[in-house]
Design a protein around this motif. Structure first.
Motif, PDB file in Angstrom:
ATOM      1  N   TYR A 117       0.682  -1.163  -0.022  1.00  0.00           N
ATOM      2  CA  TYR A 117      -0.024   0.058   0.080  1.00  0.00           C
ATOM      3  C   TYR A 117       0.893   1.210   0.135  1.00  0.00           C
ATOM      4  CZ  TYR A 117      -3.880  -3.125   1.122  1.00  0.00           C
ATOM      5  OH  TYR A 117      -4.873  -4.013   1.152  1.00  0.00           O
ATOM      6  N   VAL A 118       0.231   2.385  -0.425  1.00  0.00           N
ATOM      7  CA  VAL A 118       0.776   3.759  -0.441  1.00  0.00           C
ATOM      8  C   VAL A 118      -0.075   4.505   0.464  1.00  0.00           C
ATOM      9  CG1 VAL A 118       1.421   5.863  -1.777  1.00  0.00           C
ATOM     10  CG2 VAL A 118       1.766   3.711  -2.828  1.00  0.00           C
ATOM     11  N   TYR A 119       0.665   4.999   1.565  1.00  0.00           N
ATOM     12  CA  TYR A 119      -0.223   5.784   2.414  1.00  0.00           C
ATOM     13  C   TYR A 119       0.114   7.273   2.379  1.00  0.00           C
ATOM     14  CZ  TYR A 119      -0.580   1.493   5.240  1.00  0.00           C
ATOM     15  OH  TYR A 119      -0.868   0.305   5.746  1.00  0.00           O
ATOM     16  N   TYR A 120      -1.171   8.110   2.464  1.00  0.00           N
ATOM     17  CA  TYR A 120      -1.165   9.412   1.992  1.00  0.00           C
ATOM     18  C   TYR A 120      -2.025  10.283   2.755  1.00  0.00           C
ATOM     19  CZ  TYR A 120      -5.272   8.512  -0.846  1.00  0.00           C
ATOM     20  OH  TYR A 120      -6.407   7.913  -1.344  1.00  0.00           O
ATOM     21  N   GLY A 170      -7.895  19.443  -0.875  1.00  0.00           N
ATOM     22  CA  GLY A 170      -8.112  18.270  -1.644  1.00  0.00           C
ATOM     23  C   GLY A 170      -6.754  17.755  -2.183  1.00  0.00           C
ATOM     24  N   SER A 171      -5.768  18.115  -2.207  1.00  0.00           N
ATOM     25  CA  SER A 171      -4.437  17.722  -2.900  1.00  0.00           C
ATOM     26  C   SER A 171      -3.987  16.516  -1.788  1.00  0.00           C
ATOM     27  CB  SER A 171      -3.398  18.752  -2.865  1.00  0.00           C
ATOM     28  OG  SER A 171      -2.993  19.169  -1.546  1.00  0.00           O
ATOM     29  N   ARG A 172      -3.292  15.643  -2.346  1.00  0.00           N
ATOM     30  CA  ARG A 172      -2.859  14.216  -1.619  1.00  0.00           C
ATOM     31  C   ARG A 172      -1.388  14.586  -1.695  1.00  0.00           C
ATOM     32  NH1 ARG A 172      -6.630  13.033  -5.564  1.00  0.00           N
ATOM     33  NH2 ARG A 172      -8.500  11.945  -5.186  1.00  0.00           N
ATOM     34  N   GLU A 173      -1.073  14.204  -0.572  1.00  0.00           N
ATOM     35  CA  GLU A 173       0.414  14.107   0.004  1.00  0.00           C
ATOM     36  C   GLU A 173       0.991  12.733   0.355  1.00  0.00           C
ATOM     37  OE1 GLU A 173       2.255  15.759   3.784  1.00  0.00           O
ATOM     38  OE2 GLU A 173       2.650  17.374   2.084  1.00  0.00           O
ATOM     39  N   GLU A 213      -7.313   7.341  14.956  1.00  0.00           N
ATOM     40  CA  GLU A 213      -6.139   7.432  15.571  1.00  0.00           C
ATOM     41  C   GLU A 213      -4.841   7.584  14.707  1.00  0.00           C
ATOM     42  OE1 GLU A 213      -5.587   4.545  18.857  1.00  0.00           O
ATOM     43  OE2 GLU A 213      -7.719   3.941  18.619  1.00  0.00           O
ATOM     44  N   MET A 214      -4.955   7.154  13.560  1.00  0.00           N
ATOM     45  CA  MET A 214      -3.790   7.398  12.505  1.00  0.00           C
ATOM     46  C   MET A 214      -3.705   8.814  12.527  1.00  0.00           C
ATOM     47  SD  MET A 214      -2.471   4.418  11.339  1.00  0.00           S
ATOM     48  CE  MET A 214      -1.523   4.603   9.883  1.00  0.00           C
ATOM     49  N   LYS A 233      -6.565  13.935   6.739  1.00  0.00           N
ATOM     50  CA  LYS A 233      -7.455  12.806   6.458  1.00  0.00           C
ATOM     51  C   LYS A 233      -6.566  11.786   5.840  1.00  0.00           C
ATOM     52  CE  LYS A 233     -11.735  11.579   4.214  1.00  0.00           C
ATOM     53  NZ  LYS A 233     -12.829  12.355   3.260  1.00  0.00           N
ATOM     54  N   GLY A 234      -6.054  10.938   6.528  1.00  0.00           N
ATOM     55  CA  GLY A 234      -5.119   9.813   6.153  1.00  0.00           C
ATOM     56  C   GLY A 234      -6.075   8.736   5.178  1.00  0.00           C
ATOM     57  N   ALA A 235      -5.221   8.340   4.316  1.00  0.00           N
ATOM     58  CA  ALA A 235      -5.804   7.035   3.495  1.00  0.00           C
ATOM     59  C   ALA A 235      -4.496   6.533   2.985  1.00  0.00           C
ATOM     60  CB  ALA A 235      -6.624   7.712   2.355  1.00  0.00           C
TER      61      ALA A 235
END
Length: 239
Positions: free
Chosen positions: A145-148, A154-157, A206-207, A215-217
């Protein structure tokens, strides 16, 4: 260099019927010339074709790309292999300057031809140690997985320390499912939402708190077929 009769060329290389080739001969020879040097000869009254592979992307992909743009395919593969961005359609589209719909279509094509590989599926069997009876059988995807983080704009890092974050994510899931009171908490306080969605929300809360995220994903990593990855590396270095 391979040598083929017309029948062998149709069956082994082009994967078409002999009659189709004879009707549209130049069209199929032009397609072949994208990936091969093609030499047509007559020997003892029979036509033979000598094919010498070209060192290009058509040869590496080893499939008919139809009307798709080879440069778009190259750019998508470069972005995936570089691994600097979050591998979702929107980010790949921005990096390659093509519409999201095009990215979706091309990635589906690459997956269909196993240039981008799907996840491995592991099968598990839980057995009662005392009776030997099968308690449960289930399947689990084996993938990376890639965590971001999704920022407020709205941008993803893509996050640094992917292994650390992945280990924390796994530990939190294990902790939730080992909590004997967790299912009762779900039923009592969260309107009978499906357990898995409740756990996922709780884990990511928690993350977010632990790593200071908005907003982690996470998303499955796109994996290039190992059999052609090295060829692609060499090709992109030389091009």
């Amino acid at each position: 260099m391979g040598k083929y009769s017309t029948k062998e060329l149709c069956e082994q290389v082009l994967k078409i019927k002999y009659d189709t080739f004879t009707v549209h001969k130049q069209r199929y020879l032009n397609k072949l010339r994208l990936a091969y040097e093609v030499y047509e000869t007559t020997e003892n009254g029979m036509i033979y074709y000598y094919l010498k592979p070209l060192n290009n992307l058509y040869t590496i992909l080893n499939c008919d790309i139809g009307k798709r743009d080879i440069d778009i395919i190259a750019n998508i593969l470069k972005v995936i292999m570089k691994g600097d961005i979050v591998p979702v359609r929107a980010e790949i589209a921005k990096a390659t300057n093509v519409p999201e719909g095009t990215v979706k279509s091309y990635i589906n094509f690459l997956k269909k031809h196993e240039i981008i590989m799907g996840p491995e599926i592991e099968e598990f069997v839980v057995i009662n140690g005392e009776t030997g009876e099968i308690v449960r059988e289930y399947k689990k995807k084996k993938t990376a997985y890639v965590y971001y983080d999704i920022k407020q704009d709205g941008s993803r890092e893509k996050l640094l320390g992917q292994n650390l974050i992945h280990n924390k994510h796994g530990a939190l899931w294990k902790e939730k499912f080992e909590n004997q009171d967790y299912l009762h908490l779900v039923i009592r306080n969260l309107n009978y939402q499906p357990l898995i969605s409740v756990v996922r929300k709780d884990v990511w809360n928690e993350m977010n708190n632990t790593f200071g995220l908005n907003k982690g994903a996470r998303v499955e990593m796109l994996i290039i077929n190992s059999e052609i990855r090295e060829q692609l590396n060499e090709y992109f270095k030389a091009s």
